[in-house]
Design a protein around this motif. Structure first.
Motif, PDB file in Angstrom:
ATOM      1  N   ALA A   1      -6.693  -8.871  67.205  1.00 31.13           N
ATOM      2  CA  ALA A   1      -5.278  -9.241  67.193  1.00 31.13           C
ATOM      3  C   ALA A   1      -4.857  -9.464  65.750  1.00 31.13           C
ATOM      4  O   ALA A   1      -5.344 -10.384  65.086  1.00 31.13           O
ATOM      5  CB  ALA A   1      -5.051 -10.496  68.020  1.00 31.13           C
ATOM      6  N   ASP A   2      -3.969  -8.608  65.271  1.00 27.78           N
ATOM      7  CA  ASP A   2      -3.447  -8.742  63.905  1.00 27.78           C
ATOM      8  C   ASP A   2      -2.363  -9.813  63.932  1.00 27.78           C
ATOM      9  O   ASP A   2      -1.229  -9.553  64.302  1.00 27.78           O
ATOM     10  CB  ASP A   2      -2.910  -7.397  63.428  1.00 27.78           C
ATOM     11  CG  ASP A   2      -2.401  -7.439  62.004  1.00 27.78           C
ATOM     12  OD1 ASP A   2      -2.709  -8.408  61.281  1.00 27.78           O
ATOM     13  OD2 ASP A   2      -1.694  -6.497  61.617  1.00 27.78           O
ATOM     14  N   GLU A   3      -2.742 -10.992  63.541  1.00 32.34           N
ATOM     15  CA  GLU A   3      -1.845 -12.141  63.639  1.00 32.34           C
ATOM     16  C   GLU A   3      -0.868 -12.241  62.478  1.00 32.34           C
ATOM     17  O   GLU A   3       0.172 -12.888  62.600  1.00 32.34           O
ATOM     18  CB  GLU A   3      -2.667 -13.424  63.755  1.00 32.34           C
ATOM     19  CG  GLU A   3      -3.540 -13.426  65.002  1.00 32.34           C
ATOM     20  CD  GLU A   3      -4.411 -14.652  65.117  1.00 32.34           C
ATOM     21  OE1 GLU A   3      -3.913 -15.776  64.858  1.00 32.34           O
ATOM     22  OE2 GLU A   3      -5.588 -14.502  65.480  1.00 32.34           O
TER      23      GLU A   3
ATOM     24  N   ASN B   1      -0.665  -7.455  58.807  1.00 36.21           N
ATOM     25  CA  ASN B   1      -1.071  -6.624  57.671  1.00 36.21           C
ATOM     26  C   ASN B   1      -1.875  -5.384  58.089  1.00 36.21           C
ATOM     27  O   ASN B   1      -2.341  -4.631  57.241  1.00 36.21           O
ATOM     28  CB  ASN B   1      -1.851  -7.451  56.639  1.00 36.21           C
ATOM     29  CG  ASN B   1      -3.197  -7.935  57.146  1.00 36.21           C
ATOM     30  OD1 ASN B   1      -3.540  -7.773  58.311  1.00 36.21           O
ATOM     31  ND2 ASN B   1      -3.949  -8.551  56.253  1.00 36.21           N
ATOM     32  N   GLY B   2      -2.084  -5.192  59.394  1.00 41.88           N
ATOM     33  CA  GLY B   2      -2.734  -3.984  59.886  1.00 41.88           C
ATOM     34  C   GLY B   2      -4.242  -3.950  59.757  1.00 41.88           C
ATOM     35  O   GLY B   2      -4.848  -2.897  59.893  1.00 41.88           O
ATOM     36  N   LYS B   3      -4.876  -5.100  59.487  1.00 43.33           N
ATOM     37  CA  LYS B   3      -6.332  -5.124  59.370  1.00 43.33           C
ATOM     38  C   LYS B   3      -6.871  -6.450  59.896  1.00 43.33           C
ATOM     39  O   LYS B   3      -6.140  -7.431  60.021  1.00 43.33           O
ATOM     40  CB  LYS B   3      -6.780  -4.905  57.934  1.00 43.33           C
ATOM     41  CG  LYS B   3      -6.359  -5.997  56.973  1.00 43.33           C
ATOM     42  CD  LYS B   3      -6.852  -5.714  55.570  1.00 43.33           C
ATOM     43  CE  LYS B   3      -6.555  -6.914  54.676  1.00 43.33           C
ATOM     44  NZ  LYS B   3      -7.165  -6.782  53.369  1.00 43.33           N
ATOM     45  N   LEU B   4      -8.167  -6.446  60.196  1.00 42.56           N
ATOM     46  CA  LEU B   4      -8.844  -7.667  60.626  1.00 42.56           C
ATOM     47  C   LEU B   4      -9.221  -8.454  59.378  1.00 42.56           C
ATOM     48  O   LEU B   4     -10.051  -8.011  58.582  1.00 42.56           O
ATOM     49  CB  LEU B   4     -10.101  -7.325  61.443  1.00 42.56           C
ATOM     50  CG  LEU B   4     -10.961  -8.507  61.885  1.00 42.56           C
ATOM     51  CD1 LEU B   4     -10.192  -9.437  62.816  1.00 42.56           C
ATOM     52  CD2 LEU B   4     -12.220  -8.007  62.560  1.00 42.56           C
ATOM     53  N   ASP B   5      -8.598  -9.591  59.213  1.00 41.66           N
ATOM     54  CA  ASP B   5      -8.866 -10.413  58.032  1.00 41.66           C
ATOM     55  C   ASP B   5     -10.168 -11.194  58.207  1.00 41.66           C
ATOM     56  O   ASP B   5     -10.518 -11.607  59.317  1.00 41.66           O
ATOM     57  CB  ASP B   5      -7.711 -11.389  57.787  1.00 41.66           C
ATOM     58  CG  ASP B   5      -6.430 -10.657  57.400  1.00 41.66           C
ATOM     59  OD1 ASP B   5      -6.523  -9.679  56.633  1.00 41.66           O
ATOM     60  OD2 ASP B   5      -5.351 -11.058  57.872  1.00 41.66           O
ATOM     61  N   THR B   6     -10.872 -11.388  57.091  1.00 38.52           N
ATOM     62  CA  THR B   6     -12.125 -12.136  57.092  1.00 38.52           C
ATOM     63  C   THR B   6     -12.106 -13.182  55.981  1.00 38.52           C
ATOM     64  O   THR B   6     -11.334 -13.085  55.030  1.00 38.52           O
ATOM     65  CB  THR B   6     -13.332 -11.193  56.873  1.00 38.52           C
ATOM     66  OG1 THR B   6     -13.175 -10.511  55.624  1.00 38.52           O
ATOM     67  CG2 THR B   6     -13.448 -10.168  57.996  1.00 38.52           C
ATOM     68  N   ASN B   7     -13.009 -14.153  56.098  1.00 39.83           N
ATOM     69  CA  ASN B   7     -13.135 -15.169  55.053  1.00 39.83           C
ATOM     70  C   ASN B   7     -14.121 -14.684  53.980  1.00 39.83           C
ATOM     71  O   ASN B   7     -14.600 -13.548  54.034  1.00 39.83           O
ATOM     72  CB  ASN B   7     -13.556 -16.518  55.649  1.00 39.83           C
ATOM     73  CG  ASN B   7     -14.912 -16.471  56.314  1.00 39.83           C
ATOM     74  OD1 ASN B   7     -15.737 -15.588  56.064  1.00 39.83           O
ATOM     75  ND2 ASN B   7     -15.164 -17.450  57.198  1.00 39.83           N
TER      76      ASN B   7
ATOM     77  N   ALA C   1       1.599 -11.029  68.185  1.00 40.71           N
ATOM     78  CA  ALA C   1       0.663 -10.313  67.325  1.00 40.71           C
ATOM     79  C   ALA C   1       0.605  -8.872  67.790  1.00 40.71           C
ATOM     80  O   ALA C   1       1.147  -8.518  68.837  1.00 40.71           O
ATOM     81  CB  ALA C   1      -0.713 -10.966  67.389  1.00 40.71           C
ATOM     82  N   THR C   2      -0.076  -8.043  67.024  1.00 44.16           N
ATOM     83  CA  THR C   2      -0.309  -6.652  67.412  1.00 44.16           C
ATOM     84  C   THR C   2      -1.786  -6.481  67.711  1.00 44.16           C
ATOM     85  O   THR C   2      -2.632  -6.871  66.901  1.00 44.16           O
ATOM     86  CB  THR C   2       0.108  -5.687  66.290  1.00 44.16           C
ATOM     87  OG1 THR C   2       1.500  -5.879  66.019  1.00 44.16           O
ATOM     88  CG2 THR C   2      -0.130  -4.241  66.695  1.00 44.16           C
ATOM     89  N   LEU C   3      -2.079  -5.919  68.857  1.00 47.47           N
ATOM     90  CA  LEU C   3      -3.461  -5.667  69.247  1.00 47.47           C
ATOM     91  C   LEU C   3      -3.866  -4.283  68.772  1.00 47.47           C
ATOM     92  O   LEU C   3      -3.156  -3.305  69.008  1.00 47.47           O
ATOM     93  CB  LEU C   3      -3.603  -5.753  70.762  1.00 47.47           C
ATOM     94  CG  LEU C   3      -5.016  -5.520  71.302  1.00 47.47           C
ATOM     95  CD1 LEU C   3      -5.915  -6.693  70.924  1.00 47.47           C
ATOM     96  CD2 LEU C   3      -4.986  -5.316  72.800  1.00 47.47           C
TER      97      LEU C   3
END
Length: 149
Positions: free
Chosen positions: A94-96, A99-105, A45-47
């Motif tokens: 950690a961008d798993e 896509n370069g952003k913190l994903d949320t539900n 991943a990218t931190l």
């Protein structure tokens, strides 16, 4: 007869030396921050790391500095150099999926691993600056560890 020119004079040498002594304490105040982030995803991943130096910039997400680092096995190390003495806070994720952003539900809760300095925890939101803040002293090396959740 000697036709060689007189030795070159450096009229500003004393002033330059005095200025260097005057500003030397300002240069010596820089501190280094070493950050270790652990408990990341098992897959690469990218931190993403954001550094803040006050509560207002933290609340407005106006970063003092930002970095990215690869997390090949759930861990990453990076550094910020030359920091002035003061209070700082870090936000990381950690961008798993790349896509370069913190994903949320749908509820706005993160679906990727994230963390804050001091391993601070918020209540249905990010913790405040005071909860995540740590002190950096002049001319020192500060080590911070953040555990992702």
């Amino acid at each position: 007869m000697n036709f060689s020119p007189p030795p070159a004079r450096r009229p500003g040498a004393r002033a330059l030396g005095a200025a260097a002594l005057l500003f030397a304490p300002l240069v010596a105040l820089g501190a280094d921050l070493q950050l270790s982030v652990v408990d990341g995803p098992a897959k690469p991943a990218t931190l993403y790391v954001a550094l803040y130096d006050n509560a207002d910039s933290y609340a407005a997400d106006k970063k003092l500095a930002a970095q990215t680092a690869p997390m090949p096995a759930g861990n990453a190390k990076l550094a910020f150099s030359g920091l002035a003495p003061g209070r700082y806070a870090l936000r990381v994720f950690a961008d798993e999926n790349g896509n370069g952003k913190l994903d949320t539900n749908l509820m706005g809760m993160p679906t990727e691993r994230y963390g804050f300095s001091n391993d601070a925890v918020g209540n249905l939101a990010a913790p405040g600056f005071d909860a995540a803040a740590f002190q950096v002293k002049a001319d020192s090396l500060q080590a911070v560890v953040i555990h992702l959740r």
